[in-house]
Write an enzyme that holds these catalytic residues in place. Structure first.
Site, short mmCIF file in Angstrom:
data_model
loop_
_atom_site.label_atom_id
_atom_site.label_comp_id
_atom_site.label_asym_id
_atom_site.label_seq_id
_atom_site.Cartn_x
_atom_site.Cartn_y
_atom_site.Cartn_z
N ASP A 51 68.01 25.69 23.70
CA ASP A 51 69.37 24.85 23.53
C ASP A 51 69.49 24.63 21.99
OD1 ASP A 51 70.31 25.27 25.97
OD2 ASP A 51 69.79 22.85 26.30
N ARG A 105 73.23 32.50 24.61
CA ARG A 105 74.27 31.68 25.20
C ARG A 105 75.22 31.19 24.24
NH1 ARG A 105 74.61 25.60 26.99
NH2 ARG A 105 75.84 25.66 28.94
#
Length: 306
Positions: free
Chosen positions: A132, A183
């Site tokens: 992330d 992502r």
């Protein structure tokens, strides 16, 4: 008013005193909607319920900005236990993690050591781990670590790119050589106007741009959004360009737009839900409120029902 609420929640997300206070009360006051639970078993149960509906997941053991090597080791071990739990349960889920949780702020070398420990297990299970992206101060080092680990672990690892940063289109171009699974998100941290688009319409425009760019490069895109306009844009774009559904997926957060998640899965798109869990849930919860202050109404209702 909305801007004031957003800034307030972003400030509170980093307030340690508020964090400690929130933990005393647990997930009761609204957070249960967005966080699957405190224990791994609770998170796995939530994923199995999603899987039964044709929806896949990525698990995130919440925690960030640790300050000691012991905390980093504990977080690393928890990530490894999570991979074991996914495998033993047969759940269809990846793993997402934050590198500050693994000691990035202590040293990049410590973080790399912990990442390799986690990726060794993920590769053993033929699973996938996504880094992330955090705030801008950690953006460059995160990309550098990803590049090194991509060379070592191949398709076992992926990364997040944030549309609100000016540099993201250039980053995607540079990363394309690795054929990365990215992502793509709008971004949830408060950043300087020197590095990030200050207005929503500009972020949205850049979000569409980097989605198109990454897909046209022939790479896999995990498109993380609850924005109906963005979703419809992607549907139309892939149809016009003949891009197969196997080259991308939609992602949403646990507890948000549940009906839309199911509809996309029913339409044959890969729908992946980001499922957070753990006792360090406070910062994550505050950022969810900052992203959409309307969620505050849900929390207030929860307070009055308690």
């Amino acid at each position: 008013m909305e801007s004031l609420l957003r800034n307030t929640f972003l400030f509170l997300s980093k307030n340690r005193t508020a964090n400690r206070t929130a933990k005393k009360y647990g997930l009761r006051f609204g957070a249960k909607r967005f966080v699957a639970g405190v224990q791994i078993s609770e998170a796995v149960t939530a994923i199995q319920e999603l899987n039964a509906k044709g929806i896949v997941a990525t698990l995130d053991h919440l925690g960030e900005f640790i300050t000691t090597e012991e905390e980093a080791r504990e977080a690393t071990n928890y990530c490894i236990r999570t991979l074991h739990a996914i495998a033993s349960s047969g759940a269809d889920s990846h793993l997402s993690l934050k590198m500050t949780q693994l000691g990035l702020d202590i040293s990049a070398e410590l973080c790399m050591k912990h990442m390799r420990m986690i990726l060794d297990v993920a590769k053993q299970y033929n699973n996938f781990v996504r880094i992330d992206m955090e705030d801008y101060a950690r953006n460059r080092v995160s990309i550098e670590i990803f590049e090194q680990l991509r060379k070592e672990y191949g398709e076992t690892i992926g990364l997040v790119i944030q549309a609100y940063l000016f540099k993201s289109a250039d980053d995607i171009s540079a990363l394309s050589t690795y054929r990365p699974n990215l992502r793509l998100v709008k971004g949830a941290y408060k950043e300087s106007h020197e590095v990030a688009f200050p207005h929503k319409e500009d972020v949205d425009r850049n979000f569409k741009r980097i989605i198109e760019q990454h897909l046209l490069d022939g790479n896999y895109a995990a498109i993380a959004t609850h924005d109906e306009a963005i979703i419809e844009h992607v549907k139309q774009f892939v149809k016009e360009k003949g891009i197969p559904k196997s080259q991308f997926e939609f992602q949403m957060l646990y507890g948000i737009r549940v009906q839309a998640q199911q509809q996309l899965a029913d339409e044959g798109y890969t729908m992946r839900v980001y499922v957070p869990y753990g006792d360090d849930w406070y910062g994550y919860f505050m950022r969810r409120l900052a992203e959409r202050p309307a969620n505050v109404l849900f929390v207030l209702k929860s307070l009055f029902k308690s």
